[in-house]
Design an enzyme around this catalytic site. Structure first.
Site, PDB file in Angstrom:
ATOM      1  N   CYS A 115       0.817  -1.216   0.000  1.00  0.00           N
ATOM      2  CA  CYS A 115       0.000   0.000   0.000  1.00  0.00           C
ATOM      3  C   CYS A 115       0.853   1.269   0.000  1.00  0.00           C
ATOM      4  CB  CYS A 115      -0.949   0.002   1.199  1.00  0.00           C
ATOM      5  SG  CYS A 115      -2.169  -1.312   1.063  1.00  0.00           S
ATOM      6  N   HIS A 262      -3.681   7.228   1.140  1.00  0.00           N
ATOM      7  CA  HIS A 262      -3.891   5.896   0.554  1.00  0.00           C
ATOM      8  C   HIS A 262      -5.277   5.428   0.982  1.00  0.00           C
ATOM      9  CE1 HIS A 262      -3.953   1.714  -0.101  1.00  0.00           C
ATOM     10  NE2 HIS A 262      -3.812   1.408   1.180  1.00  0.00           N
ATOM     11  N   ASN A 292      -9.927  -0.714  -1.844  1.00  0.00           N
ATOM     12  CA  ASN A 292      -8.495  -0.466  -1.639  1.00  0.00           C
ATOM     13  C   ASN A 292      -7.738  -1.069  -2.831  1.00  0.00           C
ATOM     14  OD1 ASN A 292      -5.793  -0.594  -0.885  1.00  0.00           O
ATOM     15  ND2 ASN A 292      -6.214  -1.212   1.230  1.00  0.00           N
TER      16      ASN A 292
HETATM   17  C1  LIG Z   1     -10.923  -5.302   8.221  1.00  0.00           C
HETATM   18  C2  LIG Z   1     -11.825  -4.418   9.047  1.00  0.00           C
HETATM   19  C3  LIG Z   1     -12.795  -3.678   8.142  1.00  0.00           C
HETATM   20  C4  LIG Z   1     -12.612  -5.330   9.962  1.00  0.00           C
HETATM   21  O1  LIG Z   1     -13.407  -4.562  10.824  1.00  0.00           O
HETATM   22  P1  LIG Z   1     -13.438  -4.869  12.384  1.00  0.00           P
HETATM   23  O2  LIG Z   1     -14.357  -3.923  12.981  1.00  0.00           O
HETATM   24  O3  LIG Z   1     -12.024  -4.891  12.864  1.00  0.00           O
HETATM   25  O4  LIG Z   1     -14.093  -6.305  12.392  1.00  0.00           O
HETATM   26  P2  LIG Z   1     -13.557  -7.655  13.048  1.00  0.00           P
HETATM   27  O5  LIG Z   1     -12.412  -8.201  12.239  1.00  0.00           O
HETATM   28  O6  LIG Z   1     -13.363  -7.438  14.511  1.00  0.00           O
HETATM   29  O7  LIG Z   1     -14.789  -8.579  12.809  1.00  0.00           O
HETATM   30  C5  LIG Z   1     -16.033  -8.323  13.438  1.00  0.00           C
HETATM   31  C6  LIG Z   1     -16.988  -9.401  13.031  1.00  0.00           C
HETATM   32  O8  LIG Z   1     -17.342  -9.223  11.653  1.00  0.00           O
HETATM   33  C7  LIG Z   1     -17.138 -10.439  10.947  1.00  0.00           C
HETATM   34  N1  LIG Z   1     -16.773 -10.133   9.569  1.00  0.00           N
HETATM   35  C8  LIG Z   1     -15.533 -10.007   9.044  1.00  0.00           C
HETATM   36  N2  LIG Z   1     -15.624  -9.696   7.747  1.00  0.00           N
HETATM   37  C9  LIG Z   1     -16.930  -9.607   7.454  1.00  0.00           C
HETATM   38  C10 LIG Z   1     -17.624  -9.327   6.274  1.00  0.00           C
HETATM   39  N3  LIG Z   1     -17.035  -9.033   5.108  1.00  0.00           N
HETATM   40  N4  LIG Z   1     -18.978  -9.305   6.324  1.00  0.00           N
HETATM   41  C11 LIG Z   1     -19.626  -9.584   7.454  1.00  0.00           C
HETATM   42  N5  LIG Z   1     -19.005  -9.861   8.604  1.00  0.00           N
HETATM   43  C12 LIG Z   1     -17.666  -9.885   8.603  1.00  0.00           C
HETATM   44  C13 LIG Z   1     -16.041 -11.144  11.720  1.00  0.00           C
HETATM   45  O9  LIG Z   1     -16.063 -12.514  11.455  1.00  0.00           O
HETATM   46  C14 LIG Z   1     -16.414 -10.817  13.136  1.00  0.00           C
HETATM   47  O10 LIG Z   1     -17.446 -11.647  13.537  1.00  0.00           O
HETATM   48  P3  LIG Z   1     -17.518 -12.190  15.070  1.00  0.00           P
HETATM   49  O11 LIG Z   1     -17.621 -10.960  15.910  1.00  0.00           O
HETATM   50  O12 LIG Z   1     -18.732 -13.041  15.064  1.00  0.00           O
HETATM   51  O13 LIG Z   1     -16.239 -12.939  15.271  1.00  0.00           O
HETATM   52  C15 LIG Z   1     -11.002  -3.395   9.883  1.00  0.00           C
HETATM   53  O14 LIG Z   1     -10.301  -4.045  10.901  1.00  0.00           O
HETATM   54  C16 LIG Z   1     -10.058  -2.619   9.035  1.00  0.00           C
HETATM   55  O15 LIG Z   1     -10.451  -1.915   8.128  1.00  0.00           O
HETATM   56  N6  LIG Z   1      -8.758  -2.677   9.339  1.00  0.00           N
HETATM   57  C17 LIG Z   1      -7.743  -2.006   8.562  1.00  0.00           C
HETATM   58  C18 LIG Z   1      -7.530  -2.782   7.322  1.00  0.00           C
HETATM   59  C19 LIG Z   1      -6.730  -2.045   6.326  1.00  0.00           C
HETATM   60  O16 LIG Z   1      -6.787  -0.857   6.217  1.00  0.00           O
HETATM   61  N7  LIG Z   1      -5.999  -2.805   5.516  1.00  0.00           N
HETATM   62  C20 LIG Z   1      -5.226  -2.289   4.475  1.00  0.00           C
HETATM   63  C21 LIG Z   1      -4.037  -1.622   5.054  1.00  0.00           C
HETATM   64  S1  LIG Z   1      -3.202  -0.824   3.833  1.00  0.00           S
END
Ligand SMILES: CC(C)(COP(=O)(O)OP(=O)(O)OC[C@H]1O[C@@H](n2cnc3c(N)ncnc32)[C@H](O)[C@@H]1OP(=O)(O)O)[C@@H](O)C(=O)NCCC(=O)NCCS
Length: 335
Positions: A115, A262, A292
């Site tokens: 990224c 980004h 992304n």
């Molecule tokens: C990935 C991201 C969106 C996930 O959001 P979050 O609030 O952290 O969610 P979690 O991973 O804690 O998951 C919460 C729940 O949603 C569920 N879940 C994950 N992906 C899902 C999806 N696409 N649809 C529905 N539910 C989903 C998980 O299984 C979890 O369920 P549980 O509570 O029953 O275990 C977030 O962490 C994020 O954006 N992080 C940064 C990622 C990033 O920027 N990456 C690129 C870097 S350059």
């Protein structure tokens, strides 16, 4: 010592729009979850048979950037190609661009900083121009994510986030001598390399080994991401590296005319905007439409902001990125 400036910008995204509802037919997800956590409404995916690949999209974006810079392929002295999803394991995408665009036997360098790839690539190009070695450097960020994601429920926390596309910029020696790229700052912290990674196939995780270690499962050469961990580090590093860039130029946050982060996650962009107290007019986001696109996200957003007339001559433009590695960086530009 010379300075460099961006003289041409272009982007390309595949025509195939994939909405959150489309994804919910493949996995257990829904539009509300994706929008609430990431801000993403849709993304573009290469469609089988549409002729696109990472390099092909890069060439499409680059062709537009060159046109806008009033240059022809023969004017380019070097290619810097940023991607985590090259068409081949080796060689990299840079040489494919050199061939497809019919360029001279100029150097073609691939940058593998995920990224942060475009920010790193701009910094590399800037150094070559500053020293006087080259006059025009073509910088490309391009990604074909859709070909390598797990679209089953198992992969949903990663696969809903990423999209395909390419962006390009021509960096040229700043003949006018004013402004241009004021500084670039780059960082890495490899101790977090496993938090966002695609481990194989690679020499450390070769296909037979992957199969042997996971006999009961599908072969796991899909990306893994510790989302919350990435999120927490991103918001800290983004702010730090923007401040670092501004301070190096005796500038302040209030001097920023346009901030292009980004496009990792709309919540990350909004968090930084809030922290830096930037208005909506000072920040450009388009993750809602494209997801992304990793190394392509900044050049796509920069091009769209410029096309929309949101960047004018004399403006202070700040680019910043954070991603896998971890790596992060910023670019401060007087447009
Ligand atoms: C990935 C991201 C969106 C996930 O959001 P979050 O609030 O952290 O969610 P979690 O991973 O804690 O998951 C919460 C729940 O949603 C569920 N879940 C994950 N992906 C899902 C999806 N696409 N649809 C529905 N539910 C989903 C998980 O299984 C979890 O369920 P549980 O509570 O029953 O275990 C977030 O962490 C994020 O954006 N992080 C940064 C990622 C990033 O920027 N990456 C690129 C870097 S350059």
């Amino acid at each position: 010592m010379y300075t460099s400036k961006i003289t041409g910008l272009g982007y390309y995204v595949p025509e195939n729009v994939v909405t959150n509802d489309d994804l919910s037919k493949l996995m257990d997800t829904n539009d509300a979850w994706i929008q609430e956590r990431t801000g993403i409404q849709e993304r573009r995916h290469i469609k089988k048979g549409d002729g696109n690949s990472t390099s092909v999209m890069g060439v499409k974006a680059a062709t537009l950037a060159l046109e806008r810079a009033n240059l022809v392929p023969n004017d380019i002295d070097m290619i810097v190609f940023a991607t985590l999803s090259p068409d081949m394991y080796f060689p990299g995408g840079g040489v494919e661009v050199q061939e497809m665009m019919g360029m001279r036997t100029i150097p073609a360098l691939d940058v593998r900083n995920q990224c942060s790839g475009f920010v790193y690539a701009i910094s590399v190009a800037d150094q070559f121009i500053k020293t006087g070695m080259y006059k025009n450097v073509l910088v490309i960020g391009s990604e074909n994510h859709s070909g390598g994601l797990d679209f089953s429920t198992r992969g949903r926390s990663v696969s809903v986030i990423f999209g395909d596309g390419a962006g390009a910029a021509v960096l040229s020696r700043n003949e006018a001598g004013k402004g241009g790229i004021l500084s670039t700052h780059l960082h890495s912290e490899g101790k977090h390399k496993d938090e966002l990674a695609l481990k194989g196939p690679s020499t450390g995780h070769w296909v037979p080994q992957i199969i042997a270690e996971n006999p009961q499962e599908d072969i796991p050469y899909y990306p893994v991401m510790n989302g919350q961990f990435v999120f927490k580090h991103a918001i800290v590093r983004f702010s730090e590296v923007i401040e670092e860039g501004l301070q190096a130029n005796n500038l302040e946050v209030k001097d920023i005319d346009m901030f292009i982060p980004h496009q990792a996650n709309l919540r990350i962009s909004q968090f930084i905007q809030h922290k830096l107290k930037l208005t909506d007019d000072q920040v450009f986001n388009n993750i809602q439409k494209y997801g992304n696109t990793t190394a392509a996200s900044i050049p796509i957003a920069l091009t769209e902001a410029w096309e929309a007339g949101k960047i004018k001559e004399g403006d202070l433009v700040v680019l910043a990125a954070f991603g896998s590695g971890f790596t992060w960086g910023s670019v401060i530009i007087r447009w």
